[in-house]
Design a protein around this motif. Structure first.
Motif, PDB file in Angstrom:
ATOM      1  N   THR A   1      50.322  35.697 -33.990  1.00 36.41           N
ATOM      2  CA  THR A   1      51.301  36.706 -34.371  1.00 36.41           C
ATOM      3  C   THR A   1      51.411  36.715 -35.879  1.00 36.41           C
ATOM      4  OG1 THR A   1      52.593  36.378 -32.353  1.00 36.41           O
ATOM      5  CG2 THR A   1      53.714  37.422 -34.214  1.00 36.41           C
TER       6      THR A   1
ATOM      7  N   THR B   1      53.691  38.085 -39.130  1.00 35.35           N
ATOM      8  CA  THR B   1      54.995  38.623 -39.501  1.00 35.35           C
ATOM      9  C   THR B   1      55.356  38.167 -40.897  1.00 35.35           C
ATOM     10  OG1 THR B   1      57.301  38.879 -38.754  1.00 35.35           O
ATOM     11  CG2 THR B   1      56.348  36.662 -38.612  1.00 35.35           C
TER      12      THR B   1
ATOM     13  N   ASP C   1      60.839  41.341 -37.612  1.00 36.68           N
ATOM     14  CA  ASP C   1      60.343  41.685 -36.269  1.00 36.68           C
ATOM     15  C   ASP C   1      60.966  40.854 -35.152  1.00 36.68           C
ATOM     16  OD1 ASP C   1      58.492  43.545 -37.384  1.00 36.68           O
ATOM     17  OD2 ASP C   1      57.167  41.877 -37.871  1.00 36.68           O
ATOM     18  N   TYR C   2      61.219  39.574 -35.417  1.00 33.90           N
ATOM     19  CA  TYR C   2      61.613  38.662 -34.351  1.00 33.90           C
ATOM     20  C   TYR C   2      62.911  37.901 -34.633  1.00 33.90           C
ATOM     21  CZ  TYR C   2      56.649  39.499 -33.533  1.00 33.90           C
ATOM     22  OH  TYR C   2      55.418  40.100 -33.351  1.00 33.90           O
TER      23      TYR C   2
ATOM     24  N   VAL D   1      62.919  32.614 -36.236  1.00 33.12           N
ATOM     25  CA  VAL D   1      61.720  32.010 -35.635  1.00 33.12           C
ATOM     26  C   VAL D   1      61.606  30.581 -36.162  1.00 33.12           C
ATOM     27  CG1 VAL D   1      59.208  32.058 -35.507  1.00 33.12           C
ATOM     28  CG2 VAL D   1      60.499  34.203 -35.420  1.00 33.12           C
TER      29      VAL D   1
ATOM     30  N   GLU E   1      67.452  34.553 -32.208  1.00 33.27           N
ATOM     31  CA  GLU E   1      66.017  34.466 -31.934  1.00 33.27           C
ATOM     32  C   GLU E   1      65.596  35.628 -31.047  1.00 33.27           C
ATOM     33  OE1 GLU E   1      64.586  30.659 -30.681  1.00 33.27           O
ATOM     34  OE2 GLU E   1      66.104  29.570 -31.841  1.00 33.27           O
ATOM     35  N   GLU E   2      64.404  36.124 -31.284  1.00 39.06           N
ATOM     36  CA  GLU E   2      63.804  37.201 -30.488  1.00 39.06           C
ATOM     37  C   GLU E   2      64.560  38.523 -30.598  1.00 39.06           C
ATOM     38  OE1 GLU E   2      60.919  36.577 -29.304  1.00 39.06           O
ATOM     39  OE2 GLU E   2      61.042  34.430 -29.641  1.00 39.06           O
ATOM     40  N   GLN E   3      65.421  38.659 -31.602  1.00 37.62           N
ATOM     41  CA  GLN E   3      66.127  39.914 -31.848  1.00 37.62           C
ATOM     42  C   GLN E   3      65.781  40.404 -33.253  1.00 37.62           C
ATOM     43  OE1 GLN E   3      68.088  41.682 -29.696  1.00 37.62           O
ATOM     44  NE2 GLN E   3      67.590  40.162 -28.122  1.00 37.62           N
ATOM     45  N   PRO E   4      65.109  41.548 -33.380  1.00 33.83           N
ATOM     46  CA  PRO E   4      64.714  42.034 -34.711  1.00 33.83           C
ATOM     47  C   PRO E   4      65.899  42.049 -35.676  1.00 33.83           C
ATOM     48  CG  PRO E   4      63.738  43.402 -33.001  1.00 33.83           C
ATOM     49  CD  PRO E   4      64.707  42.480 -32.304  1.00 33.83           C
TER      50      PRO E   4
END
Length: 244
Positions: free
Chosen positions: A3, A5, A28-29, A32, A104-107
Motif C-alpha cells: 500500500t 500513502t 487515506d487511512y 496507521v 484507524e481505517e477512517q480517512p
C-alpha cells in the motif's frame, strides 16, 4: 500486498533492540501503525523519512500482525521545529491531540492538512503560537465530531449580542440575557472568531486576526472546551505550559 500513502509521523516508540513502531496520520487511512525494521541501523535509508514529524511517502506491506514500512521517502521533515522549544512542544501537543481524535481505517485528509499547515506556521513564525494553538484545538475538535454549537443562543435563539457566554461543558453559547453559571464571558468578536475557525474553508482557517485581550479569551475557551472532551491526560500540554 503493498500500500502506498502519504503520512505524517505523529508518534514513535522503540521495539526490541533495533525496530521502531511509528504511528502515521494519513489522508487515506487515518491513523496507521507500522513497524520500521532495523530503524537504528546507520545504513537504514528510512531513518529520516520515518522520524517524528516527518511527512513522507510510505510504501507499506501488511504482515500477519501489522503494517511494516517497506520504503519511505521524505517530503518534508519540519527541521525548523527543533530550533524553538515552544514550537516543538506545540507540535508534540498537536500530535497527541491527533492520536486521541483520529481513528484507524477512517480517512482523515482534513486533519492531515490542518496539522501540516500548523507545522508550517510554527516553522515560519508568522502567526502567534496562541492563535495557532486555539485554531488547531477548535478545528480538530470539529473534525473529530465535537463541533461546538455556535449558531445562536441555546435558549432563545439570539444570533448576536455584544456580550455572549460559552459553556465549555455543553459546547454551546448564550446571549447576554440567558447567562448560565460557569459559562465563560466572551465578546461577540470572540464568538465570531470561533465560528470562523470551525466553519471556514480549511485553507483559510489561520487567516484571521484578533486583539490581545480577546486572544486571551479565545485561548481560554478553546483549551477548556478541548479538555472537557478529551478522555486522557495530555502530558504534552502540561509540558508546553510549564515552559512558557
Amino acid at each position: 500486498m503493498q500500500t502506498k500513502t502519504q503520512g505524517l509521523v505523529i508518534r514513535e516508540q522503540t521495539v526490541g533492540e533495533s525496530d521502531r513502531l511509528v504511528t502515521l496520520l494519513t489522508a487515506d487511512y487515518g491513523l496507521v501503525k507500522a513497524f520500521v525494521r532495523r530503524a537504528k541501523s546507520i545504513k537504514s535509508q528510512n531513518v529520516s523519512a520515518t522520524s517524528l514529524f516527518a511527512y513522507s511517502e510510505f510504501t507499506l506491506y501488511r504482515s500477519r500482525e501489522a503494517y511494516v514500512v517497506d520504503n519511505a521517502v521524505a517530503i518534508e521533515v519540519f527541521f525548523d521545529l527543533r530550533k524553538d522549544i515552544n514550537a516543538l512542544s506545540l507540535a508534540q501537543y498537536f500530535a497527541q491531540l491527533v492520536y486521541f481524535l483520529a481513528s484507524e481505517e477512517q480517512p482523515a485528509p482534513e486533519m492531515l492538512r490542518l496539522i501540516l499547515n500548523a507545522f508550517h506556521l510554527l516553522c515560519k513564525g508568522t502567526k502567534s503560537h496562541r492563535l495557532v494553538k486555539a485554531t488547531v484545538e477548535l478545528r480538530l475538535l470539529t473534525l473529530g465530531g465535537y463541533m461546538p454549537n455556535l449558531l445562536a443562543c441555546y435558549r432563545c435563539g439570539t444570533y448576536e449580542s455584544d456580550i455572549m457566554y460559552f459553556d465549555v461543558q455543553e459546547g454551546c453559547i448564550y446571549c447576554k440575557d440567558c447567562f448560565r453559571n460557569n459559562a465563560i464571558t466572551a465578546p461577540f468578536s470572540v464568538i465570531t472568531a470561533m465560528r470562523y475557525i470551525c466553519l471556514v474553508d480549511l485553507g483559510k482557517v489561520f487567516s484571521f486576526n484578533i486583539g490581545e485581550d480577546n486572544m486571551d479569551i479565545l485561548a481560554d475557551i478553546s483549551e477548556k472546551y478541548l479538555l472537557s472532551k478529551i478522555d486522557g491526560r495530555l502530558t504534552t500540554l502540561e509540558f508546553y505550559k510549564a515552559i512558557l
